[in-house]
Design an enzyme around this catalytic site. Structure first.
Site, PDB file in Angstrom:
ATOM      1  CB  SER A  21      -0.905  -0.001   1.230  1.00  0.00           C
ATOM      2  OG  SER A  21      -1.668   1.181   1.273  1.00  0.00           O
ATOM      3  CE  LYS A  43      -0.879   7.098   0.515  1.00  0.00           C
ATOM      4  NZ  LYS A  43       0.470   6.945   1.091  1.00  0.00           N
ATOM      5  CG  ASN A 124      -1.836   1.885   7.474  1.00  0.00           C
ATOM      6  OD1 ASN A 124      -1.090   1.532   8.389  1.00  0.00           O
ATOM      7  ND2 ASN A 124      -1.533   2.857   6.639  1.00  0.00           N
ATOM      8  CB  CYS A 127       0.435   4.962   8.861  1.00  0.00           C
ATOM      9  SG  CYS A 127       1.370   6.175   7.924  1.00  0.00           S
ATOM     10  CE  LYS A 162       1.859  -2.176   5.612  1.00  0.00           C
ATOM     11  NZ  LYS A 162       1.871  -1.495   4.320  1.00  0.00           N
ATOM     12  CG  ASN A 189       3.268   0.781   7.786  1.00  0.00           C
ATOM     13  OD1 ASN A 189       4.031   1.492   7.136  1.00  0.00           O
ATOM     14  ND2 ASN A 189       1.967   0.927   7.752  1.00  0.00           N
ATOM     15  CB  THR A 190       7.985   2.363   7.201  1.00  0.00           C
ATOM     16  OG1 THR A 190       7.009   3.238   7.748  1.00  0.00           O
ATOM     17  CG2 THR A 190       7.751   2.191   5.714  1.00  0.00           C
ATOM     18  N   GLY A 241      11.463  -4.713   2.367  1.00  0.00           N
ATOM     19  CA  GLY A 241      12.779  -4.869   1.760  1.00  0.00           C
ATOM     20  C   GLY A 241      12.921  -5.897   0.665  1.00  0.00           C
TER      21      GLY A 241
HETATM   22  C1  LIG Z   1       6.275   6.253  -0.181  1.00  0.00           C
HETATM   23  C2  LIG Z   1       5.622   5.226   0.684  1.00  0.00           C
HETATM   24  C3  LIG Z   1       4.272   5.347   1.005  1.00  0.00           C
HETATM   25  C4  LIG Z   1       3.650   4.412   1.812  1.00  0.00           C
HETATM   26  N1  LIG Z   1       2.322   4.540   2.083  1.00  0.00           N
HETATM   27  C5  LIG Z   1       1.690   3.583   2.801  1.00  0.00           C
HETATM   28  C6  LIG Z   1       0.290   3.633   3.002  1.00  0.00           C
HETATM   29  O1  LIG Z   1      -0.412   4.522   2.535  1.00  0.00           O
HETATM   30  N2  LIG Z   1      -0.281   2.644   3.738  1.00  0.00           N
HETATM   31  C7  LIG Z   1       0.437   1.595   4.253  1.00  0.00           C
HETATM   32  O2  LIG Z   1      -0.141   0.711   4.881  1.00  0.00           O
HETATM   33  N3  LIG Z   1       1.768   1.523   4.060  1.00  0.00           N
HETATM   34  C8  LIG Z   1       2.408   2.485   3.357  1.00  0.00           C
HETATM   35  N4  LIG Z   1       3.770   2.381   3.142  1.00  0.00           N
HETATM   36  C9  LIG Z   1       4.503   1.240   3.692  1.00  0.00           C
HETATM   37  C10 LIG Z   1       4.619   0.121   2.664  1.00  0.00           C
HETATM   38  O3  LIG Z   1       3.341  -0.351   2.307  1.00  0.00           O
HETATM   39  C11 LIG Z   1       5.466  -1.044   3.189  1.00  0.00           C
HETATM   40  O4  LIG Z   1       4.852  -1.544   4.352  1.00  0.00           O
HETATM   41  C12 LIG Z   1       6.886  -0.635   3.531  1.00  0.00           C
HETATM   42  O5  LIG Z   1       7.361   0.298   2.597  1.00  0.00           O
HETATM   43  C13 LIG Z   1       7.844  -1.828   3.599  1.00  0.00           C
HETATM   44  O6  LIG Z   1       8.010  -2.444   2.353  1.00  0.00           O
HETATM   45  P1  LIG Z   1       9.263  -2.155   1.367  1.00  0.00           P
HETATM   46  O7  LIG Z   1      10.516  -2.314   2.172  1.00  0.00           O
HETATM   47  O8  LIG Z   1       9.131  -3.181   0.277  1.00  0.00           O
HETATM   48  O9  LIG Z   1       9.082  -0.767   0.880  1.00  0.00           O
HETATM   49  C14 LIG Z   1       4.398   3.318   2.330  1.00  0.00           C
HETATM   50  C15 LIG Z   1       5.752   3.199   2.005  1.00  0.00           C
HETATM   51  C16 LIG Z   1       6.362   4.120   1.191  1.00  0.00           C
HETATM   52  C17 LIG Z   1       7.814   3.938   0.862  1.00  0.00           C
END
Ligand SMILES: Cc1cc2nc3c(=O)[nH]c(=O)nc-3n(C[C@H](O)[C@H](O)[C@H](O)COP(=O)(O)O)c2cc1C
Ligand SMILES: Cc1cc2nc3c(=O)[nH]c(=O)nc-3n(C[C@H](O)[C@H](O)[C@H](O)COP(=O)(O)OP(=O)(O)OC[C@H]3O[C@@H](n4cnc5c(N)ncnc54)[C@H](O)[C@@H]3O)c2cc1C
Ligand code: FES
Lengths: 315, 289
Positions: A21, A43, A124, A127, A162, A189-190, A241
């Protein structure tokens, strides 16, 4: 015949590769055939318009990026009127992602997004860029339990919770979400992070802190998937990642049934397709007929626990 | 079993075969080959690459998101946006003109002829030129001059006259003038060392062009101060204008909302994404660049 399909509760995916997302929209159809993806993940949407955080909203760091987008959204009505029909032009199941101000709003969001066309609701609760301080509902087991319970009360659709890698005890939060009725867990999530520009002495992000993603976080999130998979019986979607087919295999071995992919789409917009092709190659080379058999197949059950014996063995 | 085919090359995922690009897609992640790559002064480099038919559909003002190699031992994790400097459809080539400022552009500068460069594009919305116009005014500074340069191609094709006011620190950094000379544009160089780039002087030049009825449309890129003057004069004299904007980008395609800038539409402030809703915008709606 190789079978790449996986099952997340009642939902069948043609392969385990989904976008994460916020890192995806139908705009990707200008570069790749998005009908090849396991599912489409929208999103995160909130009830009302949100502008998001002040720029700069992203910074490059070693091994990935930090973002502080701040969940900008045109609101729920726009999602239902414009984005939902747009997504339904494509064949993979649609995962809608929701966020909310508080527990009541979450419950109301779940009710209002419980419409035909939405195949899965990802909640979510994690966040880190929505509130300036990074706080969220997935940091504590009881908060997560409350939100999932309320969402469960409103919908029979599959719910994916999430989770946040910033929780102190993510396994407890995972167990609480399962107990409250989540059909699957998206991990994760991040990770809260920061960058400071040493020339200007200023934080690199307008929000000062943000969430990190990209290859550098993979070992951390993989460990979480592994620990959570030992503690829950609902399917897990690994997210953090992933940049190649082996990363997907690794997440599956650790216990994930499918994966979501974020950052690498920014670096290589064709990555998800290459990863699906790569999974096919990998399975064919190894003689694996059903990719779903890899879930939880890590060989950790018969490992030598005696240090002296282990240290005397070959590795 | 030792098979590290993918794991050892985590980022070759972009090196896809044609089958991964359905015909309906408009954007391509492709490996181009560098044909030439020369310094034009001590800060700017000019790169010519081969281009696929899809990449060659690029229009002036559109850009490519470039996966730059690293100039040090590390890796780069974001692409870098670069607008197209020249489009050679017959020769199947694209040109870029860029300033070396940080790790990405210094890394890009290490590419040698014969080496590959992964570019994503064409992206964004470019400039438009109305063939009903007789004379347009192009005003740019610094890297903005690279972005404005291909307007010369469009104007040349449409038979529209151009006055190009090119601003720089000194003569050495006056870019793109050959490109405008080629179509017979009238060129007004303004520089810091003789004070001619002074904002009042630029305003005076613009007012003269307006008075001489040689300003049917305005184009700008690369300086907030120059943009503000053009916006004000454009509003006062009813002259339409276009501005190419910059913002830090991640995806370059629209979903991430990293690249937003503020615009004012009918008195209301809105955020727009530079990558898909721009980079070229209506000068009267832009607030600051
Ligand atoms: C620019 C950006 C926007 C994101 N927006 C959302 C979001 O709206 N909702 C959500 O649940 N996670 C969001 N995330 C988190 C990602 O869905 C994902 O959980 C996180 O980036 C880890 O995966 P990756 O290492 O493959 O990026 C966002 C991440 C990035 C980088
Ligand atoms: C649509 C568009 C077209 C552009 N066209 C040109 C061009 O033709 N010629 C040219 O010289 N430059 C151009 N730029 C600016 C160019 O993208 C930046 O100079 C470059 O990204 C800097 O990267 P760096 O790693 O060398 O610098 P650093 O300062 O180390 O960059 C750090 C981070 O900031 C981002 N960043 C820094 N400055 C900018 C900027 N001005 N715009 C966008 N991102 C930035 C980088 O992408 C990177 O993520 C353009 C920018 C945009 C948005
Ligand atoms: S860079 Fe992602 S939306 Fe513009």
């Amino acid at each position: 015949m190789l079978d790449l399909s996986v099952r997340i509760g009642q939902v069948e995916l043609q392969n385990p590769v989904m976008p994460a997302s916020g890192a995806f929209s139908t705009e990707y159809a200008s570069v790749i055939d998005i009908n090849r993806l396991g599912a489409l993940v929208a999103k995160t949407v909130s009830r009302n318009f949100r502008a998001g955080n002040p720029p700069p909203r992203a910074a490059e760091v070693e091994g990935g990026m930090i973002n502080s987008i701040g969940l900008p959204t045109k609101g729920l009505q726009y999602f239902l009127d414009a984005q939902l029909p747009d997504y339904k032009q494509y064949s993979p199941p649609l995962v809608a992602s929701i966020s909310a101000e508080d527990a009541d709003d979450f419950q109301a969001m779940a009710r209002d997004i419980n419409v035909p066309g939405v195949d899965v609701i990802e909640i979510n609760i994690s966040c880190p860029t929505r509130k300036p301080g990074g706080g969220n509902f997935a940091l504590h087991a009881e908060h997560a339990h409350d939100i999932v319970t309320r969402v469960r009360a409103e919908t029979d659709k599959p719910i994916w919770a999430k989770l946040s890698p910033n929780a102190g005890e993510i396994v407890d939060v995972a167990m609480a979400a399962e107990d409250a009725g989540a059909d699957a867990l998206t991990v994760a999530n991040t990770i809260l992070a920061m960058k400071i520009n040493v020339n200007t002495f200023r934080p690199a992000l307008g929000n000062k802190i943000g969430g990190m993603s990209g290859p550098a976080v993979k070992p951390i999130v993989l460990r979480m998937v592994y620990q959570i998979s030992k503690a829950v019986s609902v399917p897990i979607i690994g997210c953090g990642g992933i940049s190649n087919a082996e990363d997907v295999i690794e997440y599956m071995l650790a216990g994930a049934s499918a994966v979501e992919i974020g950052y690498v789409n920014f670096r290589n917009p064709t990555a998800m397709i290459s990863i699906i092709n790569g999974l096919e190659d990998w399975c064919n080379k190894r003689g694996i007929r059903r990719i779903a058999d890899l879930t939880g197949a890590v060989r950790d059950g018969d490992m030598e626990t005696d240090t002296y014996v282990a240290a005397a063995q070959g590795f | 079993m030792q098979d590290f085919h993918y794991a050892s090359q985590p980022f070759v995922v972009g090196r896809s075969t044609d089958t991964d690009f359905p015909a309906c897609t408009t954007v391509e992640e492709t490996l181009t080959t560098v044909l030439s790559h020369e310094w034009v002064n001590d800060e700017y480099k000019h790169m010519v690459v081969t281009a696929s038919p899809k990449a060659l559909t690029v229009k002036p003002g559109q850009f490519f998101h470039i996966l730059c190699p690293s100039s040090d031992e590390g890796d780069l994790w974001f692409r870098r946006p670069q607008s197209v400097y020249a489009i050679d459809r017959e020769g199947g080539r694209l040109e870029f003109l860029y300033k070396c400022v940080g790790r990405g552009t210094h890394g890009l500068a290490t590419l040698k002829p014969g080496e590959n460069c992964n570019i994503l594009g064409p992206l964004g919305i470019g400039f438009t030129v109305d063939s009903a116009w007789k004379n347009i005014v192009v005003l740019g500074r610094g890297v903005g001059l690279a972005t404005l340069a291909p307007i010369s191609q469009m104007a040349g094709d449409a038979g529209v006259g151009v006055t190009a006011i090119l601003s720089a620190r000194n003569k050495e950094y006056l870019l793109s003038h050959e490109r405008f000379e080629k179509i017979g544009a009238s060129i007004v160089p303004v520089t810091d060392d003789d004070g001619s780039s002074d904002i009042q002087n630029v305003e005076r030049i613009l007012l003269e062009l307006i008075a001489a009825a040689r300003a049917d449309a305005f184009y700008t890129c690369g300086s907030n101060r120059l943009f503000q003057v053009m916006k004000r004069l454009g509003a006062q004299h009813g002259i339409p204008g276009q501005i190419a904007m910059e913002q830090i980008m991640a995806c370059g395609l629209g979903p991430c909302y990293v690249c937003v800038k503020t615009f004012e539409v009918n008195g209301e402030r809105v955020l727009r994404r530079v990558c898909v809703e721009g980079p070229v915008f209506d000068i009267q709606e832009a607030v600051g660049c």
